[in-house]
Motif scaffolding. Structure first.
Motif: not given
Length: 468
Positions: A208-214
């Motif tokens: 849903l939210f990725g492994q991390w976020t830029i």
């Protein structure tokens, strides 16, 4: 490393990711941009020097204009969830655009029966990217493609706040109240489940939210979430064009910009009385107003004052260095362009809610968004229903609060304030040197954020750690 971006088909989504994608490309990585092959957007991606991967049929318009497209959520459903989650007034103004509007685009591009997600997954299987950086507004199809192809994946928040992660927590915490209200447990998870099931992918928070976020939005603007973030400096960008002579010459009078965004002017005729009121307010001032507005925003204006220069489009990063004040609607791109150029702000805003009410076609007015218009294309079929558009940008209140906090500008409630009051505010920001100090403070914060090239090693390391 092979890096695949996904991008919602609009310039306001292309521009924010361009500096990051270019930095990765300049570091030697192979970078591609996957998008719905929407009229006009392929050329935008090519103009910024990136390689497009078109998805779907270029002859088809945005899937939200299909007759079976996801419809905007009703006001009743929006408010029912808000009540169950016990949202504050400020949280409600975030929840409304996310749940009522943005989720529709996410739903449409994640449909397993349409070609966009399928084309993306098939391309990823064939090309085998090492990393997928996906646009949340385009939907989590990028996460599914990454899982299926064995790539690491992260989100790029170039065009919106982290509403998905923020409200996922609120929804999960309020599950008993949501069930008691007879509502679906988690409508946002339900958006991706059909596509995930099609490819045998488990729906979890990573999907849903990725492994991390830029995240290119500054501290104080972004929403607080627990997802790992890589902050990056928002570098103002627009595709290059020949520099106009008047932008090189030093203005004889203080130059002020009026910029009202790139998105809604494709959909809505008129400007809720904002532009004519500002034109009237500046008519007697010893300034030059550069208004970057198009023919739709000028409708209803009988007279353009002699000190107003109307330019339908000019690269904002070329215009603002010549300016003493930036009047704008509070969009991220226009706001951060002023921050990057140390220019004080006047953020136009209103007190109304972001909630959009459905109207029958017979009641349509110039301030209605419907399923018939986009990128200058008008469908043959008359839409069955339309939605009245609030006279504000979703980010307007946030940026007004942010620049006011730093003393870098003021808020302008153009619906309630008279022409005389607007004129006085413009003169105040132009003559009070404290606003320039506030703009310098915002600039210093911006300057302290890592540049796109500085985050390249971080992205490389995270991709290596998270690749299956």
């Amino acid at each position: 490393m092979r890096i695949l971006f996904t991008c919602y088909p609009a310039n306001v989504h292309v521009y924010p990711l361009t500096p990051v994608a270019t930095a990765l490309q300049n570091a030697g990585h192979e970078v591609l941009i996957a998008f719905h092959d929407h009229p006009g957007i392929r050329g935008s991606i090519e103009r910024v020097g990136l390689t497009p991967v078109p998805l779907g049929d270029s002859n088809e318009h945005d899937p939200r204009f299909r007759k079976d497209a996801a419809q905007l959520r009703s006001a009743e459903e929006v408010l029912a969830y808000a009540k169950a989650m016990n949202l504050s007034d400020k949280e409600l103004e975030h929840w409304i655009p996310y749940f009522q509007q943005v989720s529709c685009g996410m739903s449409d591009y994640g449909r397993p029966d349409l070609p966009y997600a399928a084309d993306l997954v098939n391309f990823a299987r064939s090309w085998k990217p090492d990393l997928v950086l996906w646009d949340p507004v385009f939907g989590p199809a990028g996460a599914v493609a990454a899982r299926v192809s064995g790539a690491a994946h992260a989100r790029f928040l170039g065009s919106c706040l982290d509403w998905p992660a923020y409200f996922h927590r609120r929804i999960e915490a309020a599950r008993p109240q949501i069930r008691a209200a007879g509502l679906a447990d988690n409508p946002m998870t339900d958006l991706i489940r059909p596509l995930a099931d099609k490819y045998g992918v488990w729906v979890d928070e990573e999907l849903l939210f990725g492994q991390w976020t830029i995240d290119p939005l500054p501290e104080g603007v972004r929403l607080p979430t627990i997802q790992p973030k890589v902050p990056v400096r928002w570098v103002p960008y627009a595709y290059p064009e020949p520099l106009q002579d008047w932008l090189v010459q030093k203005p004889e009078k203080p130059r002020v910009t009026l910029s009202l965004g790139e998105s809604l002017r494709r959909f809505v005729d008129g400007d809720w009385g904002r532009t004519p009121k500002i034109f009237e307010a500046v008519a007697d001032l010893e300034i030059e107003l550069v208004a970057t507005v198009n023919e739709y925003q000028l409708r209803g204006i009988d007279r353009i004052p002699p000190n107003v220069r109307v330019v339908e489009w000019v690269p904002i990063n070329r215009l603002l260095p010549t300016c003493s004040l930036h009047i704008h609607h509070g969009g991220n791109g226009t706001s951060l362009a002023a921050v990057a150029n140390k220019v004080p702000h006047i953020v136009t805003d209103t007190d109304e809610s972001m909630l959009m009410e459905a109207l029958p076609s017979a009641e349509s007015s110039e301030f209605v968004i419907n399923s018939g218009t986009d990128f200058g294309v008008v469908e043959d079929d008359e839409p069955e229903a339309t939605f009245k558009v609030p006279a504000k940008h979703v980010m307007g209140p946030i940026w007004a609060e942010h620049v006011t906090k730093y003393g870098a500008g003021i808020r302008l409630n153009y619906q309630k304030e008279s022409v005389e009051e607007i004129r006085a505010k413009i003169e105040h920001v132009l003559t009070d040197k404290s606003f320039q100090k506030g703009a310098q403070a915002l600039y210093n914060n911006w300057l302290g954020t890592p540049t796109p090239s500085q985050i390249v090693p971080i992205v490389e390391q995270l991709a290596a750690e998270h690749r299956p």
